[in-house]
Enzyme design. Structure first.
Site, short mmCIF file in Angstrom:
data_model
loop_
_atom_site.label_atom_id
_atom_site.label_comp_id
_atom_site.label_asym_id
_atom_site.label_seq_id
_atom_site.Cartn_x
_atom_site.Cartn_y
_atom_site.Cartn_z
N ASN A 44 0.83 -1.21 0.00
CA ASN A 44 0.00 0.00 0.00
C ASN A 44 0.87 1.26 0.00
O ASN A 44 0.39 2.34 0.33
CB ASN A 44 -0.91 0.01 1.23
CG ASN A 44 -1.88 -1.15 1.24
OD1 ASN A 44 -2.52 -1.41 0.22
ND2 ASN A 44 -1.96 -1.87 2.34
N HIS A 130 -14.04 -1.75 6.44
CA HIS A 130 -12.85 -2.52 6.84
C HIS A 130 -13.03 -3.21 8.20
O HIS A 130 -13.76 -2.75 9.06
CB HIS A 130 -11.67 -1.55 6.91
CG HIS A 130 -10.36 -2.21 7.12
ND1 HIS A 130 -9.69 -2.18 8.32
CD2 HIS A 130 -9.58 -2.93 6.28
CE1 HIS A 130 -8.55 -2.84 8.20
NE2 HIS A 130 -8.46 -3.31 6.98
N GLU A 174 -15.85 4.16 4.26
CA GLU A 174 -14.52 4.47 3.74
C GLU A 174 -14.70 5.38 2.55
O GLU A 174 -15.77 5.37 1.92
CB GLU A 174 -13.83 3.17 3.26
CG GLU A 174 -13.38 2.29 4.39
CD GLU A 174 -12.92 0.90 3.91
OE1 GLU A 174 -12.23 0.79 2.89
OE2 GLU A 174 -13.29 -0.07 4.59
N ASP A 203 -13.27 6.90 6.82
CA ASP A 203 -11.92 6.32 6.84
C ASP A 203 -11.29 6.58 5.47
O ASP A 203 -11.71 6.02 4.47
CB ASP A 203 -12.02 4.82 7.14
CG ASP A 203 -10.67 4.16 7.29
OD1 ASP A 203 -9.70 4.66 6.71
OD2 ASP A 203 -10.59 3.13 7.99
N HIS A 206 -7.17 4.80 2.17
CA HIS A 206 -6.64 4.55 0.82
C HIS A 206 -6.75 5.76 -0.10
O HIS A 206 -6.36 5.68 -1.26
CB HIS A 206 -7.36 3.34 0.19
CG HIS A 206 -7.09 2.09 0.97
ND1 HIS A 206 -5.98 1.31 0.78
CD2 HIS A 206 -7.78 1.53 2.00
CE1 HIS A 206 -5.99 0.30 1.64
NE2 HIS A 206 -7.08 0.41 2.39
N LYS A 237 0.18 3.69 4.77
CA LYS A 237 -0.07 3.38 3.35
C LYS A 237 0.64 4.44 2.50
O LYS A 237 1.86 4.35 2.34
CB LYS A 237 -1.56 3.27 3.11
CG LYS A 237 -2.18 2.16 4.00
CD LYS A 237 -3.57 1.79 3.61
CE LYS A 237 -4.28 0.93 4.66
NZ LYS A 237 -3.67 -0.37 4.92
#
Ligand SMILES: Cc1ncc(COP(=O)(O)O)c(C=O)c1O
Length: 388
Positions: A44, A130, A174, A203, A206, A237
């Site tokens: 990541n 997640h 997310e 969240d 990513h 990440k």
């Protein structure tokens, strides 16, 4: 080992769900093993910052100045100027007033949710959130409802059904989904929250570093009135380090300092991790490397599609899933790819719903266009060699 535990382990093996660890010479997106170049699509480290010279130098400086460890929980022995500086920078990056560091992104979610929720409160979570969010909800010990993935209409209906309920309401999602790479309809979800007086927690694990002005995440693209109450992020990440954080108002930060058990009862972030993350964050803000990453991801997506691989119709992010379905076939494909020096993880339940095993590829800035063209070619060949 106890016979019952052995039985449980065997059951995982029989279902094609057994996992094992492997040791690799490097965690970088591209590395040499036994004289051969391996392309790692499982990391990541999207912006390849874990190995950036300025990031490594910042980690070394932090160790030299402050030592290897933070030595205690911050409520026991305070924190270092480096922690304060990193929190101030993270807050500005995500467009919030304040930020609070946690030991990891997992610990942030596992600590924040039980801290916010009390019996009688209600939670609404996207169906695909997640495991760390689910862990936090389990620890919170309040019933929670799941809205259909990325379905703001379904969320609005659930909130309307509960319109008369007393207590706090919290919606959690997310922004970029870890295993699908798609994006949440943040504005529509935020509007439903505002209409129903629910707290909104996003969240951005990513998305940070990749999307938004200065790489500050997808929530930074929302108008001020629709920004979430809490943004959760990780330093592990795109920032190439380790640790997690929550960005929110100063008052909410104060509340979490006093109630989040994974913050209170855990050692503060090691100086090297904080120093590295701070430098990586400054590079993101200055250079916006996420733009180039998205260009490469979109080009790679087009090549995969042209080769007939079952990828989603759109490349919504740097995470590209290739649908497989069957657990055993997903593992066999990953092993085949490993033989061709491509490191790709087979993702199986419980990480994803049953029957949706897949290969998850993360494009990183360690992958040049030529690497991605080569990977697309190998993937196209291997998919025909491993039978359904
Ligand atoms: C959406 C999401 N949140 C949180 C985490 C946990 O972050 P960390 O690796 O810092 O514990 C992950 C990591 O996989 C994630 O994908």
């Amino acid at each position: 080992m106890h016979a019952l535990l052995q039985e449980r382990l065997e059951a995982l093996r029989a279902a094609g769900l057994h996992r094992r660890l492997r040791c690799l010479p490097s965690a970088a997106g591209r590395f040499v093993e036994h004289g051969r170049t391996v392309l790692n699509f499982s990391s990541n480290d999207y912006l390849d910052l874990s190995h950036h010279p300025e990031v490594r130098a910042a980690a070394r400086r932090a160790v030299d100045e402050y030592g290897a460890g933070a030595t205690a929980s911050r409520l026991m022995s305070g924190h270092l100027p480096l922690h304060a500086e990193l929190e101030a920078e993270l807050a500005g990056w995500c467009g919030h007033e304040a930020a609070l560091l946690f030991g990891s992104g997992f610990l942030a979610n596992a600590g924040i949710l039980p801290a916010l929720l009390r019996p009688g409160d209600r939670v609404y979570a996207d169906k695909l959130v997640h495991a760390s969010v689910i862990e936090g909800l389990r620890l919170a010990d309040v019933p929670f409802k799941r809205f259909r993935h990325n379905d703001a209409g379904h969320l609005a209906r659930l909130l309307t059904e509960d319109a008369d309920a007393a207590g706090l309401r919290l919606v959690v999602t997310e922004s970029v989904f870890s295993m699908d790479g798609d994006q949440a309809p943040l504005a529509a979800l935020a509007e439903a929250c505002r209409r129903h007086g629910a707290l909104f927690m996003v969240d951005e694990a990513h998305a940070l570093g990749v999307f938004g002005p200065e790489g500050g995440g997808l929530c930074r693209l929302l108008p001020e009135s629709l920004r979430p109450d809490l943004t959760v992020g990780t330093l592990g990440k795109a920032l190439g380090s380790y640790g997690g954080f929550c960005a929110c108002s100063a008052k909410l930060r104060d509340y979490l300092i006093n109630t989040a058990r994974t913050f209170i009862f855990s050692t503060a972030l090691p100086p090297a991790s904080a120093g590295a993350a701070l430098q990586a964050l400054r590079l993101c803000r200055r250079d916006e490397p996420g733009r180039e990453l998205l260009r490469r991801a979109s080009r790679f997506h087009a090549a995969l599609r042209a080769a007939g691989l079952p990828v989603p119709a759109e490349a919504a992010s740097q995470i590209l899933p290739i649908a497989v379905g069957d657990n055993v076939r997903a593992v066999a494909l990953a092993e085949k790819l490993r033989g061709h020096d491509l490191l790709v993880t087979a993702i199986r339940p419980p990480t994803v719903p049953p029957g949706t095993a897949r290969l998850r590829l993360s494009v990183t800035l360690a992958h040049a266009d030529a690497d991605l063209d080569h990977a697309a070619e190998v993937l196209a060949r291997c998919q025909h060699e491993v039978q359904p």
